[in-house]
Write a protein that holds these residues in place. Structure first.
Motif, PDB file in Angstrom:
ATOM      1  N   UNK B  31       0.841  -1.206   0.000  1.00 16.51           N
ATOM      2  CA  UNK B  31       0.000   0.000   0.000  1.00 16.51           C
ATOM      3  C   UNK B  31       0.872   1.251   0.000  1.00 16.51           C
ATOM      4  N   UNK B  32       1.914   1.233   0.834  1.00 17.12           N
ATOM      5  CA  UNK B  32       2.802   2.402   0.888  1.00 17.12           C
ATOM      6  C   UNK B  32       3.472   2.636  -0.456  1.00 17.12           C
ATOM      7  N   UNK B  33       3.942   1.539  -1.054  1.00 16.65           N
ATOM      8  CA  UNK B  33       4.626   1.666  -2.347  1.00 16.65           C
ATOM      9  C   UNK B  33       3.669   2.199  -3.401  1.00 16.65           C
ATOM     10  N   UNK B  34       2.435   1.648  -3.409  1.00 21.94           N
ATOM     11  CA  UNK B  34       1.447   2.087  -4.393  1.00 21.94           C
ATOM     12  C   UNK B  34       1.176   3.582  -4.252  1.00 21.94           C
ATOM     13  N   UNK B  35       1.069   4.022  -2.992  1.00 14.02           N
ATOM     14  CA  UNK B  35       0.799   5.440  -2.760  1.00 14.02           C
ATOM     15  C   UNK B  35       1.905   6.293  -3.361  1.00 14.02           C
ATOM     16  N   UNK B  36       3.170   5.912  -3.128  1.00 15.75           N
ATOM     17  CA  UNK B  36       4.295   6.690  -3.650  1.00 15.75           C
ATOM     18  C   UNK B  36       4.291   6.667  -5.171  1.00 15.75           C
ATOM     19  N   UNK B  37       4.078   5.456  -5.722  1.00 18.67           N
ATOM     20  CA  UNK B  37       4.150   5.305  -7.172  1.00 18.67           C
ATOM     21  C   UNK B  37       2.986   6.013  -7.854  1.00 18.67           C
ATOM     22  N   UNK B  38       1.888   6.201  -7.141  1.00 10.83           N
ATOM     23  CA  UNK B  38       0.759   6.912  -7.748  1.00 10.83           C
ATOM     24  C   UNK B  38       0.877   8.421  -7.572  1.00 10.83           C
ATOM     25  N   UNK B  39       1.168   8.858  -6.351  1.00  8.61           N
ATOM     26  CA  UNK B  39       1.075  10.284  -6.035  1.00  8.61           C
ATOM     27  C   UNK B  39       2.140  11.091  -6.754  1.00  8.61           C
ATOM     28  N   UNK B  40       3.391  10.634  -6.687  1.00  7.21           N
ATOM     29  CA  UNK B  40       4.457  11.484  -7.213  1.00  7.21           C
ATOM     30  C   UNK B  40       4.467  11.550  -8.746  1.00  7.21           C
ATOM     31  N   UNK B  41       4.269  10.428  -9.468  1.00  8.49           N
ATOM     32  CA  UNK B  41       4.125  10.586 -10.924  1.00  8.49           C
ATOM     33  C   UNK B  41       2.932  11.453 -11.323  1.00  8.49           C
ATOM     34  N   UNK B  42       1.840  11.405 -10.560  1.00  7.34           N
ATOM     35  CA  UNK B  42       0.708  12.292 -10.855  1.00  7.34           C
ATOM     36  C   UNK B  42       1.119  13.748 -10.668  1.00  7.34           C
ATOM     37  N   UNK B  43       1.881  13.964  -9.603  1.00  2.00           N
ATOM     38  CA  UNK B  43       2.388  15.315  -9.337  1.00  2.00           C
ATOM     39  C   UNK B  43       3.295  15.756 -10.489  1.00  2.00           C
ATOM     40  N   UNK B  44       4.056  14.788 -11.013  1.00  6.44           N
ATOM     41  CA  UNK B  44       4.929  15.077 -12.161  1.00  6.44           C
ATOM     42  C   UNK B  44       4.097  15.511 -13.360  1.00  6.44           C
ATOM     43  N   UNK B  45       2.997  14.766 -13.594  1.00  5.50           N
ATOM     44  CA  UNK B  45       2.137  15.100 -14.728  1.00  5.50           C
ATOM     45  C   UNK B  45       1.616  16.520 -14.598  1.00  5.50           C
ATOM     46  N   UNK B  46       1.191  16.840 -13.382  1.00  3.27           N
ATOM     47  CA  UNK B  46       0.655  18.184 -13.123  1.00  3.27           C
ATOM     48  C   UNK B  46       1.748  19.230 -13.298  1.00  3.27           C
ATOM     49  N   UNK B  47       2.951  18.888 -12.818  1.00  4.33           N
ATOM     50  CA  UNK B  47       4.054  19.852 -12.869  1.00  4.33           C
ATOM     51  C   UNK B  47       4.453  20.186 -14.294  1.00  4.33           C
ATOM     52  N   UNK B  48       4.434  19.168 -15.187  1.00  8.09           N
ATOM     53  CA  UNK B  48       4.839  19.463 -16.568  1.00  8.09           C
ATOM     54  C   UNK B  48       3.940  20.542 -17.169  1.00  8.09           C
ATOM     55  N   UNK B  49       2.639  20.435 -16.896  1.00 10.50           N
ATOM     56  CA  UNK B  49       1.712  21.437 -17.446  1.00 10.50           C
ATOM     57  C   UNK B  49       1.941  22.782 -16.759  1.00 10.50           C
ATOM     58  N   UNK B  50       2.044  22.737 -15.425  1.00 12.44           N
ATOM     59  CA  UNK B  50       2.223  23.989 -14.673  1.00 12.44           C
ATOM     60  C   UNK B  50       3.510  24.684 -15.089  1.00 12.44           C
ATOM     61  N   UNK B  51       4.555  23.884 -15.292  1.00  8.95           N
ATOM     62  CA  UNK B  51       5.833  24.469 -15.669  1.00  8.95           C
ATOM     63  C   UNK B  51       5.728  25.159 -17.021  1.00  8.95           C
ATOM     64  N   UNK B  52       5.087  24.471 -17.967  1.00  5.75           N
ATOM     65  CA  UNK B  52       4.979  25.080 -19.296  1.00  5.75           C
ATOM     66  C   UNK B  52       4.117  26.327 -19.256  1.00  5.75           C
ATOM     67  N   UNK B  53       3.075  26.289 -18.444  1.00  5.99           N
ATOM     68  CA  UNK B  53       2.227  27.478 -18.327  1.00  5.99           C
ATOM     69  C   UNK B  53       2.983  28.616 -17.645  1.00  5.99           C
ATOM     70  N   UNK B  54       3.698  28.264 -16.579  1.00  7.79           N
ATOM     71  CA  UNK B  54       4.446  29.278 -15.831  1.00  7.79           C
ATOM     72  C   UNK B  54       5.530  29.908 -16.684  1.00  7.79           C
ATOM     73  N   UNK B  55       6.283  29.062 -17.391  1.00 12.64           N
ATOM     74  CA  UNK B  55       7.337  29.594 -18.257  1.00 12.64           C
ATOM     75  C   UNK B  55       6.732  30.465 -19.347  1.00 12.64           C
ATOM     76  N   UNK B  56       5.573  30.041 -19.839  1.00 19.82           N
ATOM     77  CA  UNK B  56       4.891  30.828 -20.855  1.00 19.82           C
ATOM     78  C   UNK B  56       4.565  32.224 -20.336  1.00 19.82           C
TER      79      UNK B  56
END
Lengths: 215, 407
Positions: B31-56
């Motif tokens: 369960x702990x591993x699943x949480x890490x593997x789910x939460x942080x890659x999702x955060x990565x997905x969000x960050x890629x968009x936020x980063x591109x928007x912010x840089x824009x």
């Protein structure tokens, strides 16, 4: 002190970031399909054939002299001259193009065809959304697709169209004056002479020079 | 509030309690591993968009704002067009990278080329296991070796970078990999030395204990984060700079340097392996930001005692979000360093500063009985003075260059 330049840079980017949310007018992007830039008047993309009146095939100004075909640098124009003649705008019988094709994929938008045309018959269009999904069928544009009314030309290039219309009108007035003078001379001299074979009646409109030079 | 704070912990315990005794530890880990593997890659997905928007926005353009929910007009003509302000971009990018052709150069060392992205991703994910993302929310509390484990796992990424660069059999890849190794090893020293101050003060390598040590209260409302001390403040910024270099972020993105080396060590990677590198790099950034938060910014502690009612995991992720925003801001501001500037900066500025910071931290420890203001002043003066002295040499060196023959 070391790092003051970085702080200055950070302040600048922060100003841009926050400012872009406060005042959207600073954003330079035009979101193309939704928003459109107003095109400059001298915009040119691809040639079209001008016709007068309502019937495209009847009113086509092109006399099939094939100067544009010869001058075209990438050789994208293909013309087949007609066997018969039809009257042009001054009423003189002229050849007309039986086939007039321009290859969209070859044309380089140089406008040389427009500049060499002595009959104000070919002009540059501003339409730029010319892409098609059929590269073999749809990229070779035929006479029917190329013909556009003079009103379209007046709409997209008002300044050039005014010059062109004035030249044609002057041409026509000159031809009419000549015809009237000839008729008068004929009446006075009493010598029957057919108008069409008169060598003086073959008038070519004076070359106007480049009608719409870019820049 | 207590319930919300511990909701994930209770949830996990609840699920585990249903299972037979023998399975419980295994499921708990899963369960702990699943949480890490789910939460942080999702955060990565969000960050890629936020980063591109912010840089824009930083560059005065709107950034990605078109891709929303996929709409299949032939199947569902009644569906409206939802753009979601461009936040569907990451899904489109993910699908694209999954369906792209995976090209391996003919001359490449196939096995090493294949393994490199995984060797990057696995240690980065391992590093997350010791980070306490909330009260009682560390997947693995290594009481004796927490920080050491983090750095050991983090150092393994260098192996992956060199594997990728070497196996590609491409000069850009190899140059990028060599730069990456030189940079990561140089910056690992200031990174570890700046975190060492925290270990000295907290007296523990356990990240959970380090967070707990910062829960003291100053002036009746302010939590005793390490960043509120002179050594902590200096240490935090030194850590941040070194972390930036470790994560290959601009201005230290020399290993990738797309204008010089195409894409550095992952020039020859395409499709999903490229996406894995991308993911690994961002997860590395999150991990090291999380460590910075844990060491200096009080981990999951709220800044003020009157905000203690908010859940601890909220505070961790809020701080993580701020750190990411800062890194994006930095990327939008600074150009890339030259390699000699990079090395000089690490060895002639960061390293001496971290050593001085160690001395200041030791002083802070031994002046415990002094008047707090005097203690603060002493540390601040020592650090500012050394910063000024060290920085002066640098400024002399990086004066605008005059070109004798060109101008």
């Amino acid at each position: 002190m070391l790092g003051s330049g970085i702080l200055k840079g950070l302040a600048e980017t922060a100003k841009n970031f926050v400012g872009s949310y406060i005042d959207e007018s600073g954003l330079t992007t035009i979101e193309y399909p939704d928003e459109r830039q107003t095109l400059a008047e001298n915009t040119r993309q691809f040639p079209f054939l001008v016709f007068d009146g309502d019937d495209a095939m009847k009113g086509l100004r092109c006399v099939s002299c094939q100067i544009c075909e010869k001058e075209c640098p990438p050789q994208c124009i293909f013309i087949v001259k007609s066997k018969d003649k039809k009257p042009d705008h001054v009423g003189k019988p002229q050849f007309y193009p039986a086939t007039f094709d321009i290859d969209l994929s070859v044309c380089m938008s140089c406008q040389i065809c427009v500049e060499v045309c002595p009959f104000e018959a070919i002009k540059m269009d501003t339409e730029f959304e010319l892409s098609t999904s059929d590269r073999f069928g749809q990229l070779l544009l035929h006479k029917g697709q190329l013909a556009k009314p003079n009103s379209h030309f007046q709409e997209i290039h008002p300044t050039d169209a005014a010059v062109s219309d004035a030249a044609l009108a002057a041409d026509k007035a000159k031809a009419e004056a000549k015809a009237a003078a000839d008729a008068k001379a004929k009446a006075e001299a009493g010598i029957p002479r057919p108008l069409a074979s008169s060598p003086e009646a073959v008038t070519i409109p004076p070359a106007l020079g480049p009608p719409n030079l870019p820049m | 509030m207590e319930q919300i704070d511990q909701i994930f912990v209770h949830l996990k315990h609840g699920v585990v309690a249903f299972l037979p005794e023998g399975l419980q530890p295994l499921v708990s880990i899963l369960i702990s591993v699943t949480a890490i593997v789910l939460v942080f890659p999702l955060l990565f997905a969000l960050t890629t968009v936020l980063e591109r928007k912010g840089l824009g926005r930083i560059q005065n353009r709107p950034g990605p704002n078109r891709v929303g929910l996929p709409r299949l007009p032939t199947l569902f003509p009644w569906l409206p067009k939802l753009r979601l302000a461009g936040f569907g971009q990451f899904a489109a990018d993910g699908i694209k990278s999954l369906t792209k052709e995976d090209i391996v150069p003919r001359e490449a060392d196939r096995v090493v080329h294949f393994l490199a992205p995984f060797v990057l991703l696995v240690p980065v994910l391992l590093a997350f296991s010791v980070l306490p993302v909330g009260r009682n929310m560390a997947a693995l509390d290594l009481r004796e070796t927490g920080l050491l484990f983090f750095f050991a796992a983090g150092a393994a990424t260098e192996l992956s970078v060199f594997m990728a660069g070497w196996s590609s059999h491409n000069k850009y890849s190899l140059l990028g990999a060599m730069r990456a190794i030189a940079q990561m090893i140089s910056y690992e020293i200031p990174l570890i030395l700046s975190s060492l101050t925290v270990v000295m003060m907290a007296g523990s390598l356990s990240l959970v204990t380090i967070v707990e040590r910062q829960s003291g209260v100053n002036f009746g409302f302010l939590h005793g984060w390490h960043v509120f001390t002179p050594w902590g403040f200096a240490g935090f910024w030194l850590f941040l700079i070194a972390a930036c270099a470790e994560a290959n972020r601009t201005p230290f993105d020399l290993p990738e340097a797309e204008s010089e080396l195409v894409a550095g060590y992952f020039t020859e990677y395409s499709g999903f392996k490229f996406a894995l590198f991308f993911l690994g790099e961002y997860l590395g950034l999150f991990a090291i930001s999380g460590l910075g938060i844990t060491l200096f910014l009080g981990g999951w502690l709220s800044p003020f005692t009157f905000l203690n009612w908010m859940p601890s995991w909220f505070w961790f992720f809020f701080k993580l979000f701020l750190m990411i925003a800062f890194f994006i801001w930095l990327r939008g501001t600074l150009p890339r360093l030259r390699l000699d500037q990079l090395m000089n900066f690490a060895w002639k500025f960061l390293l001496p500063m971290t050593l001085i910071n160690l001395v200041v931290a030791a002083l802070w420890h031994f002046t415990n009985s002094w008047n707090p203001a005097l203690r603060w002043l002493l540390g601040a003066i020592l650090l500012t003075f050394s910063y000024w002295i060290l920085g002066r040499g640098f400024e002399a060196k990086f004066r605008p260059r005059t070109y004798r023959y060109a101008s």
